[in-house]
Design an enzyme around this catalytic site. Structure first.
Site, PDB file in Angstrom:
ATOM      1  N   LYS A  11      -0.269  -5.676  12.261  1.00 33.85           N
ATOM      2  CA  LYS A  11       0.692  -4.979  13.128  1.00 33.85           C
ATOM      3  C   LYS A  11       0.967  -3.555  12.666  1.00 33.85           C
ATOM      4  O   LYS A  11       1.175  -2.676  13.491  1.00 33.85           O
ATOM      5  CB  LYS A  11       1.974  -5.797  13.330  1.00 33.85           C
ATOM      6  CG  LYS A  11       2.782  -6.056  12.095  1.00 33.85           C
ATOM      7  CD  LYS A  11       3.909  -7.041  12.400  1.00 33.85           C
ATOM      8  CE  LYS A  11       4.491  -7.611  11.119  1.00 33.85           C
ATOM      9  NZ  LYS A  11       4.892  -6.633  10.098  1.00 33.85           N
ATOM     10  N   ARG A  86      13.318  -9.842  13.106  1.00 37.71           N
ATOM     11  CA  ARG A  86      12.608 -11.040  12.649  1.00 37.71           C
ATOM     12  C   ARG A  86      13.477 -12.279  12.759  1.00 37.71           C
ATOM     13  O   ARG A  86      12.979 -13.395  12.523  1.00 37.71           O
ATOM     14  CB  ARG A  86      12.212 -10.872  11.182  1.00 37.71           C
ATOM     15  CG  ARG A  86      10.885 -10.200  10.931  1.00 37.71           C
ATOM     16  CD  ARG A  86      10.816  -9.827   9.451  1.00 37.71           C
ATOM     17  NE  ARG A  86       9.519  -9.912   8.868  1.00 37.71           N
ATOM     18  CZ  ARG A  86       8.738  -8.858   8.602  1.00 37.71           C
ATOM     19  NH1 ARG A  86       9.087  -7.648   8.956  1.00 37.71           N
ATOM     20  NH2 ARG A  86       7.591  -9.024   8.005  1.00 37.71           N
ATOM     21  N   ARG A 125      -6.315  -8.461   0.982  1.00 36.75           N
ATOM     22  CA  ARG A 125      -5.470  -7.272   0.808  1.00 36.75           C
ATOM     23  C   ARG A 125      -4.849  -7.257  -0.593  1.00 36.75           C
ATOM     24  O   ARG A 125      -4.741  -6.204  -1.215  1.00 36.75           O
ATOM     25  CB  ARG A 125      -4.370  -7.260   1.884  1.00 36.75           C
ATOM     26  CG  ARG A 125      -3.499  -6.011   1.829  1.00 36.75           C
ATOM     27  CD  ARG A 125      -2.638  -5.878   3.070  1.00 36.75           C
ATOM     28  NE  ARG A 125      -1.428  -6.675   2.977  1.00 36.75           N
ATOM     29  CZ  ARG A 125      -0.541  -6.803   3.964  1.00 36.75           C
ATOM     30  NH1 ARG A 125      -0.752  -6.206   5.121  1.00 36.75           N
ATOM     31  NH2 ARG A 125       0.543  -7.528   3.801  1.00 36.75           N
ATOM     32  N   ARG A 131      -0.393  -5.560  -3.592  1.00 33.80           N
ATOM     33  CA  ARG A 131       0.983  -5.723  -3.105  1.00 33.80           C
ATOM     34  C   ARG A 131       1.608  -6.943  -3.741  1.00 33.80           C
ATOM     35  O   ARG A 131       0.999  -8.018  -3.747  1.00 33.80           O
ATOM     36  CB  ARG A 131       0.967  -5.855  -1.571  1.00 33.80           C
ATOM     37  CG  ARG A 131       1.789  -4.779  -0.884  1.00 33.80           C
ATOM     38  CD  ARG A 131       1.693  -4.903   0.607  1.00 33.80           C
ATOM     39  NE  ARG A 131       2.611  -5.904   1.144  1.00 33.80           N
ATOM     40  CZ  ARG A 131       2.997  -5.949   2.392  1.00 33.80           C
ATOM     41  NH1 ARG A 131       2.572  -5.042   3.247  1.00 33.80           N
ATOM     42  NH2 ARG A 131       3.805  -6.895   2.816  1.00 33.80           N
ATOM     43  N   ARG A 142       5.912 -16.671   3.591  1.00 33.98           N
ATOM     44  CA  ARG A 142       6.153 -15.666   4.637  1.00 33.98           C
ATOM     45  C   ARG A 142       5.682 -16.183   6.000  1.00 33.98           C
ATOM     46  O   ARG A 142       6.341 -15.950   7.020  1.00 33.98           O
ATOM     47  CB  ARG A 142       5.462 -14.348   4.272  1.00 33.98           C
ATOM     48  CG  ARG A 142       6.224 -13.621   3.155  1.00 33.98           C
ATOM     49  CD  ARG A 142       5.370 -12.603   2.416  1.00 33.98           C
ATOM     50  NE  ARG A 142       4.910 -11.530   3.253  1.00 33.98           N
ATOM     51  CZ  ARG A 142       3.756 -10.877   3.069  1.00 33.98           C
ATOM     52  NH1 ARG A 142       2.957 -11.200   2.074  1.00 33.98           N
ATOM     53  NH2 ARG A 142       3.419  -9.906   3.887  1.00 33.98           N
TER      54      ARG A 142
END
Ligand code: AMP
Length: 195
Positions: A11, A86, A125, A131, A142
């Site tokens: 996104k 969210r 990623r 991250r 998540r």
């Protein structure tokens, strides 16, 4: 406009492209939090423990941050929010902000993808960017929050008739083509982005 999607759905990337296409600022709550964590600001220090655990930062913190950002000059004629709301409580809060400015949402874009594809992408990623919230246990947490809380947000907007779903599976360019195709069709309908 809003863009909603599970972690790893791309996104952020699509938000940048849509922002260029529509000429409106893209606001990513995740990016704002990460910048604050990096800068070790009070907001960042507060948000960090939640982010590292893959939890939502509390609404009291997140809502105020979004309200302040939406008061800035560059978003008075439109914006694309990436990663907010969210929770259904955040939907209510955003509704209040929009009523206050005499504004309304034109479109909510949901990017869809299946969980195993998302986990694989996010683990990739993690290897590339390091991250701190991209390890498998946190990734799955998540995703659980997305299914448990954010899908209810999507359902609310579907009920209002402003939801468009785009398949987020496949390459980034392919997904962009789908998103732009959908936007191009909507831009022909003056009522959608017209005021
Ligand atoms: P993202 O980059 O959008 O995946 O966001 C990264 C992290 O920032 C999330 O896992 C949350 O910890 C936090 N975050 C971003 N947006 C929100 C939000 N709307 N509400 C609560 N926490 C958020």
């Amino acid at each position: 406009m809003l863009i909603i999607g599970p972690p790893g759905s791309g996104k952020g990337t699509q938000a940048e492209r849509i922002s260029e296409r529509l000429g409106v600022a893209a606001i990513s709550t995740g990016d704002i939090f990460r910048a604050n964590v990096k800068g070790e600001t009070p907001l960042g220090i507060e948000a960090r423990e939640y982010m590292d655990a893959g939890d939502f930062v509390p609404d009291s913190v997140t809502n105020k941050m979004v309200r302040d950002r939406l008061n800035e000059a560059d978003v008075q004629d439109g914006f694309l929010l990436d990663g907010y709301p969210r929770t259904t409580a955040q939907v209510d809060y955003l509704d209040g902000i929009l009523v206050g400015r005499g504004d309304k949402l034109d479109l909510v874009l949901q990017l869809t993808a299946d969980d195993e594809e998302l986990v694989a992408r996010l683990l990739g990623r993690a290897r590339e960017t390091g991250r701190s919230d991209d390890n498998e246990a946190v990734i799955r947490h998540r995703l659980d929050l997305y299914h448990g809380q954010t899908e209810a947000v999507v359902a609310k907007y579907a009920g209002r008739g402003i939801l468009a779903r785009v398949d987020g599976m496949g390459g980034v360019g392919e997904v962009t083509d789908r998103v732009m195709g959908m936007l191009g069709d909507l831009l022909k309908v003056p009522a959608v982005f017209g005021r």
